[in-house]
Design an enzyme around this catalytic site. Structure first.
Site, PDB file in Angstrom:
ATOM      1  N   ASP A 292      39.464 -32.922 -20.679  1.00  0.00           N
ATOM      2  CA  ASP A 292      38.156 -33.432 -20.471  1.00  0.00           C
ATOM      3  C   ASP A 292      37.101 -33.074 -21.434  1.00  0.00           C
ATOM      4  OD1 ASP A 292      35.620 -34.872 -19.335  1.00  0.00           O
ATOM      5  OD2 ASP A 292      35.827 -33.610 -17.636  1.00  0.00           O
TER       6      ASP A 292
ATOM      7  N   SER B 266      35.235 -42.111 -18.635  1.00  0.00           N
ATOM      8  CA  SER B 266      34.042 -41.313 -17.904  1.00  0.00           C
ATOM      9  C   SER B 266      32.770 -42.031 -17.696  1.00  0.00           C
ATOM     10  CB  SER B 266      33.676 -39.811 -18.585  1.00  0.00           C
ATOM     11  OG  SER B 266      32.609 -39.134 -18.103  1.00  0.00           O
TER      12      SER B 266
ATOM     13  N   HIS C 175      36.813 -41.796 -13.893  1.00  0.00           N
ATOM     14  CA  HIS C 175      36.495 -40.194 -13.927  1.00  0.00           C
ATOM     15  C   HIS C 175      34.883 -40.128 -13.558  1.00  0.00           C
ATOM     16  CE1 HIS C 175      36.882 -35.989 -14.906  1.00  0.00           C
ATOM     17  NE2 HIS C 175      35.713 -36.160 -15.642  1.00  0.00           N
TER      18      HIS C 175
ATOM     19  N   MET D 251      30.888 -30.665 -11.041  1.00  0.00           N
ATOM     20  CA  MET D 251      30.500 -29.590 -11.669  1.00  0.00           C
ATOM     21  C   MET D 251      29.176 -28.783 -11.006  1.00  0.00           C
ATOM     22  SD  MET D 251      31.026 -31.091 -15.402  1.00  0.00           S
ATOM     23  CE  MET D 251      31.049 -32.839 -14.664  1.00  0.00           C
TER      24      MET D 251
ATOM     25  N   ASP E  29      31.718 -37.756 -12.868  1.00  0.00           N
ATOM     26  CA  ASP E  29      31.159 -36.535 -13.131  1.00  0.00           C
ATOM     27  C   ASP E  29      29.882 -36.097 -12.357  1.00  0.00           C
ATOM     28  OD1 ASP E  29      32.864 -35.288 -15.256  1.00  0.00           O
ATOM     29  OD2 ASP E  29      31.882 -37.076 -16.452  1.00  0.00           O
TER      30      ASP E  29
ATOM     31  N   MET F 179      38.854 -27.808 -19.511  1.00  0.00           N
ATOM     32  CA  MET F 179      37.661 -28.256 -20.041  1.00  0.00           C
ATOM     33  C   MET F 179      37.840 -28.025 -21.482  1.00  0.00           C
ATOM     34  SD  MET F 179      35.385 -29.867 -17.822  1.00  0.00           S
ATOM     35  CE  MET F 179      34.644 -30.230 -19.199  1.00  0.00           C
TER      36      MET F 179
ATOM     37  N   HIS G 213      34.812 -35.250 -10.483  1.00  0.00           N
ATOM     38  CA  HIS G 213      34.799 -33.975 -11.104  1.00  0.00           C
ATOM     39  C   HIS G 213      33.643 -33.076 -10.648  1.00  0.00           C
ATOM     40  CE1 HIS G 213      34.504 -31.782 -15.408  1.00  0.00           C
ATOM     41  NE2 HIS G 213      34.598 -30.793 -14.240  1.00  0.00           N
TER      42      HIS G 213
ATOM     43  N   MET H  12      26.880 -33.436 -11.411  1.00  0.00           N
ATOM     44  CA  MET H  12      26.657 -32.083 -11.847  1.00  0.00           C
ATOM     45  C   MET H  12      25.309 -31.878 -10.945  1.00  0.00           C
ATOM     46  SD  MET H  12      26.536 -33.048 -16.003  1.00  0.00           S
ATOM     47  CE  MET H  12      28.069 -33.509 -16.722  1.00  0.00           C
TER      48      MET H  12
HETATM   49  C1  DX5 Z   1      31.057 -33.325 -19.262  1.00  0.00           C
HETATM   50  C2  DX5 Z   1      32.019 -34.035 -18.171  1.00  0.00           C
HETATM   51  C3  DX5 Z   1      32.933 -35.106 -18.847  1.00  0.00           C
HETATM   52  C4  DX5 Z   1      32.198 -36.003 -19.907  1.00  0.00           C
HETATM   53  C5  DX5 Z   1      33.107 -36.188 -21.160  1.00  0.00           C
HETATM   54  O1  DX5 Z   1      30.705 -32.337 -18.557  1.00  0.00           O
HETATM   55  O2  DX5 Z   1      32.744 -33.330 -17.549  1.00  0.00           O
HETATM   56  O3  DX5 Z   1      33.722 -35.916 -18.287  1.00  0.00           O
HETATM   57  O4  DX5 Z   1      31.850 -37.311 -19.502  1.00  0.00           O
HETATM   58  O5  DX5 Z   1      32.471 -36.972 -21.968  1.00  0.00           O
HETATM   59  P1  DX5 Z   1      33.028 -37.292 -23.704  1.00  0.00           P
HETATM   60  O6  DX5 Z   1      34.394 -38.045 -23.435  1.00  0.00           O
HETATM   61  O7  DX5 Z   1      31.949 -37.971 -24.373  1.00  0.00           O
HETATM   62  O8  DX5 Z   1      33.053 -35.694 -24.234  1.00  0.00           O
HETATM   63 ZN    ZN Z   2      34.221 -34.524 -16.225  1.00  0.00          ZN
END
Ligand code: DX5
Ligand code: ZN
Length: 217
Positions: A174, A7, A32, A67, A34, A136, A65, A36
């Protein structure tokens, strides 16, 4: 063989190109990414312009991903930015069947994610439209959180559902994945491991990725 998806949220953004090179030259399978919005989750990360830039240097699959609220407004924009897999959250929409089919119509693989409070059975009727089921294992918003053990049961339920339905849906986990819990997560039925903190906070990220990959062999 497990798919390993570092990630990039935990990468050093000042050296993003080197971080991407590191992943390119590692045993990792996917990036990956993310996204947000500060609405669906209490944090804001990065969006299309950064992903489009990263795509120029990256040589592996882009697992995006989302969010964000109203993800259906941005499907085409993320396709243009370089998404190969595009995942939306079950909790963000009234018409996720339509959103999943739209993602596929745009030429991407469709992903649906469920938060820890959402039962696996909520997605059972649309499993045929889901290429990637992202479970999740933390409450989304931040890297570096602790894995929630309730996830194991969800993985087993999802695996059973997918086997019964006879689909090729991949199960992705994740949040809070470590070298210690990766084996149990895979044993429960997961196919894809996302790892942020575990990879990027380690003294040797390339080696940590190789270790994660070796667990899934
Ligand atoms: C959090 C993200 C994850 C995050 C995971 O909302 O969706 O992808 O980067 O990070 P770790 O592996 O550190 O929990
Ligand atoms: Zn993620």
């Amino acid at each position: 063989m497990a798919i390993i998806a570092p990630s990039m949220l935990s990468a050093n953004f000042l050296k993003l190109e080197q971080e991407i090179e590191m992943v390119n030259n590692s045993d990792a399978d996917w990036f990956h990414l993310d996204v947000m919005d500060g609405r669906f989750v209490p944090n804001i990360s990065y969006g299309m312009p950064i992903i489009a830039q990263m795509k120029k240097a990256a040589k592996k699959t882009f697992d995006v991903h989302l969010m964000i609220e109203e993800p259906e407004r941005y499907l085409e924009a993320f396709k243009k930015a370089g998404a190969d897999y595009l995942t939306v959250h079950y909790e963000t929409g009234y018409h996720q069947h339509r959103t999943l089919t739209s993602i596929k119509a745009l030429g991407m693989k469709s992903g649906l994610s469920i938060n820890p409070h959402t039962p696996v059975e909520m997605i059972q009727d649309i499993i045929g439209e889901i290429d990637l089921l992202l479970i999740m294992s933390i409450n989304p918003g931040f890297g570096g959180q602790k894995f929630l053990p309730l996830t194991y049961n969800k993985i087993r339920q999802a695996k059973e559902l997918i086997t019964k339905a006879g689909t090729n849906t991949l199960i992705e986990i994740d949040g809070g994945v470590t070298l210690d819990n990766a084996a149990s997560i895979l044993e429960a039925g997961a196919d894809v491991l996302v790892a942020g903190n575990t990879v990027f906070s380690s003294p040797n990220p390339t080696e940590t990725i190789a270790q994660l990959k070796a667990i899934g062999k």
